[in-house]
Design an enzyme around this catalytic site. Structure first.
Site, PDB file in Angstrom:
ATOM      1  CG  ASP A  25      -5.735  -0.046  -2.507  1.00 29.73           C
ATOM      2  OD1 ASP A  25      -4.934  -0.854  -1.987  1.00 29.73           O
ATOM      3  OD2 ASP A  25      -6.855   0.198  -2.024  1.00 29.73           O
ATOM      4  CD  GLU A 242      -4.196  -0.088  24.306  1.00 23.10           C
ATOM      5  OE1 GLU A 242      -3.130   0.302  23.843  1.00 23.10           O
ATOM      6  OE2 GLU A 242      -5.293   0.456  24.025  1.00 23.10           O
ATOM      7  CG  ASP A 317      -0.262   1.396  19.868  1.00 23.45           C
ATOM      8  OD1 ASP A 317      -0.518   1.979  18.795  1.00 23.45           O
ATOM      9  OD2 ASP A 317      -1.142   0.975  20.649  1.00 23.45           O
TER      10      ASP A 317
HETATM   11  C1  GLC Z   1      -4.731   2.376  21.599  1.00 24.33           C
HETATM   12  C2  GLC Z   1      -4.335   1.901  20.236  1.00 24.33           C
HETATM   13  C3  GLC Z   1      -3.629   3.020  19.530  1.00 24.33           C
HETATM   14  C4  GLC Z   1      -4.581   4.182  19.388  1.00 24.33           C
HETATM   15  C5  GLC Z   1      -5.157   4.594  20.750  1.00 24.33           C
HETATM   16  C6  GLC Z   1      -6.361   5.464  20.577  1.00 24.33           C
HETATM   17  O1  GLC Z   1      -3.634   2.651  22.401  1.00 24.33           O
HETATM   18  O2  GLC Z   1      -3.591   0.727  20.322  1.00 24.33           O
HETATM   19  O3  GLC Z   1      -3.121   2.623  18.281  1.00 24.33           O
HETATM   20  O4  GLC Z   1      -3.925   5.269  18.820  1.00 24.33           O
HETATM   21  O5  GLC Z   1      -5.567   3.487  21.503  1.00 24.33           O
HETATM   22  O6  GLC Z   1      -7.434   4.729  20.049  1.00 24.33           O
HETATM   23 CA    CA Z   2      -5.811  -2.838  -1.126  1.00 27.84          CA
END
Ligand code: GLC
Ligand code: CA
Length: 543
Positions: A25, A242, A317
């Site tokens: 898919d 993070e 990111d």
């Molecule tokens: C963090 C993630 C990113 C996402 C953001 C909001 O930075 O790594 O990909 O867009 O948070 O959840």
């Molecule tokens: Ca798949």
């Protein structure tokens, strides 16, 4: 410091949508990951950090979750997830799940309820404010994805807060019921035998929107201590937060073992070094190499014994490092990819590899916004077009910093769609996949994959790599990054030529005994007058 398994581990990040499709898919899925576990075991990694696979309307590719305890049908079923945990475990690989609890999707049942009206039982799960006196926005907070962080809700006449997209309303962590629900959900996953959590934008959960405080709010660490006590503190797991705005002082609050919060955090100071200070990430400047070294040294020394570093160049990111700060041309892609690997994997901390990094995958420039999927890039494009900016300049920023660069499908082989899918990939592949892919890299004498394999092996075989003391030499050298690691009377010297021109290292006070690893054949041994080729990176055992 008490030794834990994750101190000596290497983590591999899987972005499931782009890793391996198993049913044609065009979307990567859990069964696809299971098919590739032997590959990851061969690389030698210990942990997989899996980007979100939960039910989601995909406004932000899974970082907008509508059910934390259900697998998105496009990725598979809960049974597939349990099989993945089990199959990974058989190969001594632990699964770390992404925990996205700063916000939910606006399609989460909590938000659907909350939107029903001011007196709904779930209203206080989110952050609502009345309009300002003039009827406008409650305040000037901005969304990371462009525009105001407040969205008006016609039904109740109030605004709700969303630090990310409108479809990602922020949870109200002040509400103990919200926390209770999150602890339950985390325990649901821990009971399934996962290896821990990567905590999405966790530094924003203590926000105080009325005071314009988004990160590092006053209650942040109380919440994390409560989380630790109520959930993973009872398990032997890896937790990584993070935290875009962390300084070493702040990172110690999270990762000092005595405080019982997290194992470690991702700090992003090095990543921002090609951005203009206090400007959006799109406004770039040339990288200052002296500053880059100073940042690494600061983190290496300041967390020593009082916290723990996570080490990374790439994630979903961030654009591909080999393209941005290295050289992705045919001539230097392989050596510069290995240079970045050597630079990072000999440092003290837990290294993270982002899928495709181990074969030197590169950025994918586009020539039109139609080719872009990422919400952050698209919103910024339209915002700047409306401000009258030049479309070509905006696209140049997207090509440099945009998140799709790292989100293109994994390049497995030279067949149609690189072996990623037999159908139509959800996002176009990098056009060079016929040259850059796992199968091709593997056959090469100078394979990048094998270089990563060796680095991972070194960490397993030498406590020095995990525990050795770090010391930088030549902090002012404009081209070389040189550091020592010492442990139990043994010292290794890491000499990195960061640039595409030759360099000379002169160190009459040290003597090389042998070469542990190099990204070239026949690297020099005379440290008193050492010639380094473009991007040459050598690890010496000193006598
Ligand atoms: C963090 C993630 C990113 C996402 C953001 C909001 O930075 O790594 O990909 O867009 O948070 O959840
Ligand atoms: Ca798949």
């Amino acid at each position: 410091m008490e030794k834990k398994w994750w101190h000596s581990s290497v983590v591999y990040q899987v972005y499931p949508r782009s890793f391996q499709d198993s049913n044609g898919d065009g979307i990567g899925d859990l069964r696809g990951i299971i098919q590739r576990l032997d590959y990851l075991a061969e690389l030698g990694i210990d942990v997989i950090w899996l980007s979100p696979v939960y039910q989601s309307p995909n406004d932000d590719n899974g970082y907008d979750i509508s059910d934390y305890q259900a697998i998105s049908p496009e990725f598979g079923t809960m049974e597939d997830m349990e099989r993945l945990i089990e199959e990974a475990r058989k190969r001594n690989i632990r699964m770390v799940m992404d925990l996205v609890v700063n916000h939910t999707s606006d399609e989460h049942p909590w938000f659907i309820e909350a939107q029903k009206g001011r007196d709904n039982a779930f209203r206080d799960f989110y952050i609502w404010r009345d309009p300002a006196e003039d009827g406008g926005l409650p305040n000037e907070l901005l969304s990371v994805f462009s525009g105001p962080a407040w969205e008006f809700d016609e039904n109740s006449g109030q605004y709700y807060l969303h630090l990310y997209s409108k479809k990602q309303p922020d949870l109200n962590w002040e509400n103990p019921e919200v926390r209770e629900q999150i602890w339950n959900m985390m325990n649901f996953w821990l009971e399934k035998g996962i290896g821990g959590f990567r905590m999405d934008v966790i530094d924003t959960i203590g926000k105080v929107p009325d005071e314009l405080i988004t990160t590092n709010g006053p209650k942040l660490h109380d919440y994390l201590q409560e989380m630790n006590q109520r959930t993973f503190g009872n398990y032997d797991v890896l937790t990584v937060g993070e935290t875009w705005g962390a300084t070493p002082e702040i990172a110690k609050l999270y990762s000092d073992p005595d405080r019982e919060e997290l194992s470690m955090v991702f700090q992003f100071e090095h990543i921002g070094l090609d951005q203009q200070p206090d400007k959006p990430k799109w406004d770039t400047k040339p990288l200052d190499f002296i500053e880059l070294k100073a940042v690494f040294t600061k983190w290496q020394t300041e967390l020593d014994g009082k916290g723990w570093n996570s080490l990374f160049w790439n994630n979903h990111d961030i654009p591909r490092i080999v393209s941005n700060w290295g050289d992705d041309s045919e001539e230097y892609r392989v050596v510069s990819a290995k240079m970045f690997a050597t630079f990072l994997h000999l440092l003290k901390g837990t290294p993270y590899i982002y899928q495709g990094e181990e074969i030197g995958m590169i950025n994918t420039p586009v020539s039109s916004i139609e080719e872009i999927d990422d919400i952050e890039s698209k919103n910024m494009y339209h915002e700047r077009i409306a401000q009258g900016c030049d479309p070509q300049a905006i696209l140049a920023s997207i090509n440099k910093k945009g998140r799709d660069n790292s989100r293109r499908p994994m390049q497995w082989d030279a067949t149609v769609h690189a072996g990623f899918t037999s159908g139509t990939p959800w996002l176009a592949l990098n056009p060079l996949y016929r040259e850059i892919n796992v199968a091709a890299d593997y056959l090469k004498e100078d394979s990048i994959f094998k270089h990563y394999q060796k680095l991972i092996q070194l960490r397993k075989e030498h406590e020095l790599v995990v525990w050795g003391e770090y010391r930088e030499l030549l902090p002012e050298d404009p081209q070389l990054y040189v550091y020592e690691r010492s442990y139990n009377g043994e010292t290794w010297l890491v000499v990195i030529n960061f640039y595409g021109t030759t360099a000379v290292y002169k160190d009459p006070s040290r003597q090389a005994d042998s070469i542990i690893l190099s990204n070239y054949m026949n690297s020099g041994m005379e440290l008193s007058n050492l010639m380094l080729r473009p991007y040459e990176a050598v690890v010496y055992q000193l006598s």
